[in-house]
Design a protein around this motif. Structure first.
Motif, PDB file in Angstrom:
ATOM      1  N   TYR A  16      -8.792  10.277 -10.045  1.00 38.72           N
ATOM      2  CA  TYR A  16      -7.802   9.222  -9.826  1.00 38.72           C
ATOM      3  C   TYR A  16      -7.931   8.135 -10.884  1.00 38.72           C
ATOM      4  CZ  TYR A  16      -7.400  11.426  -5.258  1.00 38.72           C
ATOM      5  OH  TYR A  16      -7.213  12.322  -4.251  1.00 38.72           O
ATOM      6  N   LYS A  20      -5.103   7.035 -13.642  1.00 37.55           N
ATOM      7  CA  LYS A  20      -4.622   5.649 -13.691  1.00 37.55           C
ATOM      8  C   LYS A  20      -4.678   5.099 -15.115  1.00 37.55           C
ATOM      9  CE  LYS A  20      -6.102   4.524  -9.019  1.00 37.55           C
ATOM     10  NZ  LYS A  20      -7.116   3.783  -8.256  1.00 37.55           N
ATOM     11  N   LEU A  49      -4.645  15.574  -6.978  1.00 38.52           N
ATOM     12  CA  LEU A  49      -3.355  14.890  -7.031  1.00 38.52           C
ATOM     13  C   LEU A  49      -2.464  15.350  -5.882  1.00 38.52           C
ATOM     14  CD1 LEU A  49      -2.794  15.074 -10.858  1.00 38.52           C
ATOM     15  CD2 LEU A  49      -3.566  13.143  -9.506  1.00 38.52           C
ATOM     16  N   LEU A  52      -2.844  13.392  -2.925  1.00 34.13           N
ATOM     17  CA  LEU A  52      -2.343  12.026  -2.988  1.00 34.13           C
ATOM     18  C   LEU A  52      -0.994  11.901  -2.283  1.00 34.13           C
ATOM     19  CD1 LEU A  52      -3.187  11.101  -6.665  1.00 34.13           C
ATOM     20  CD2 LEU A  52      -4.135  10.095  -4.610  1.00 34.13           C
ATOM     21  N   SER A  56       1.117   6.477  -3.367  1.00 34.81           N
ATOM     22  CA  SER A  56      -0.224   6.103  -3.805  1.00 34.81           C
ATOM     23  C   SER A  56      -0.160   5.287  -5.094  1.00 34.81           C
ATOM     24  CB  SER A  56      -1.058   7.357  -4.040  1.00 34.81           C
ATOM     25  OG  SER A  56      -0.541   8.072  -5.138  1.00 34.81           O
ATOM     26  N   VAL A  58      -1.629   5.927  -7.783  1.00 26.70           N
ATOM     27  CA  VAL A  58      -2.003   6.788  -8.903  1.00 26.70           C
ATOM     28  C   VAL A  58      -0.749   7.399  -9.543  1.00 26.70           C
ATOM     29  CG1 VAL A  58      -3.327   8.805  -9.595  1.00 26.70           C
ATOM     30  CG2 VAL A  58      -4.172   7.328  -7.763  1.00 26.70           C
ATOM     31  N   TRP A  60       0.444  10.018 -10.643  1.00 27.17           N
ATOM     32  CA  TRP A  60       0.282  11.465 -10.662  1.00 27.17           C
ATOM     33  C   TRP A  60       1.430  12.155 -11.408  1.00 27.17           C
ATOM     34  CZ3 TRP A  60       4.510  13.740  -8.489  1.00 27.17           C
ATOM     35  CH2 TRP A  60       5.306  12.929  -7.671  1.00 27.17           C
TER      36      TRP A  60
END
Length: 112
Positions: A16, A20, A49, A52, A56, A58, A60
């Motif tokens: 993650y 990011k 991912l 996720l 989220s 992130v 992705w």
DNA sequence: CGGCTGACTCTGG
DNA sequence: TCCAGAGCCAGCC
């Protein structure tokens, strides 16, 4: 960002953090993320991912497979959203809905 | 504790 | 050059 020192955290967390770090307008392959983390388990990256949520924190959607395309992992919800987000970041898709990795693939300092 | 699974990647034909 | 099969690591049952 000393993510490389956070080996105490589960791989999920490390992945993650790496995702990011991907700047807007750039993308990275599962393999890249895997190598960044230190492991060569690309499946682990995708699986992380996949766990996720769309909401989220992130990005992705900036992670794609080595073909430069989005993985058809299910219904078009996340996949279509991913393409929309990438287009919003200035990333272009070719005739086969593939991204030009030569121009948009992100190069991490660990990858050089 | 042992085995199965996975949004992938690589090698061979 | 394209298609198909095996491998891989970590998490989860």
């Amino acid at each position: 960002m000393d993510i490389y020192s956070k080996e105490d955290q589960p791989l999920y967390e490390q992945i993650y953090h790496c995702v990011k770090q991907i700047p807007q307008g750039k993308v990275a392959t599962y393999g890249q993320i895997a190598k960044m983390v230190g492991r060569c388990s690309a499946q682990m990256v995708g699986f992380s991912l996949a766990a996720l949520k769309i909401k989220s924190n992130v990005p992705w959607h900036r992670v794609i497979n080595h073909k430069g395309k989005i993985s058809p992992h299910g219904d078009g919800l996340g996949t279509s959203l991913q393409k929309e987000l990438l287009l919003s970041e200035g990333i272009e898709f070719d005739d086969t809905n593939a991204i030009d990795l030569a121009r948009f693939q992100w190069k991490s300092k660990k990858d050089v």
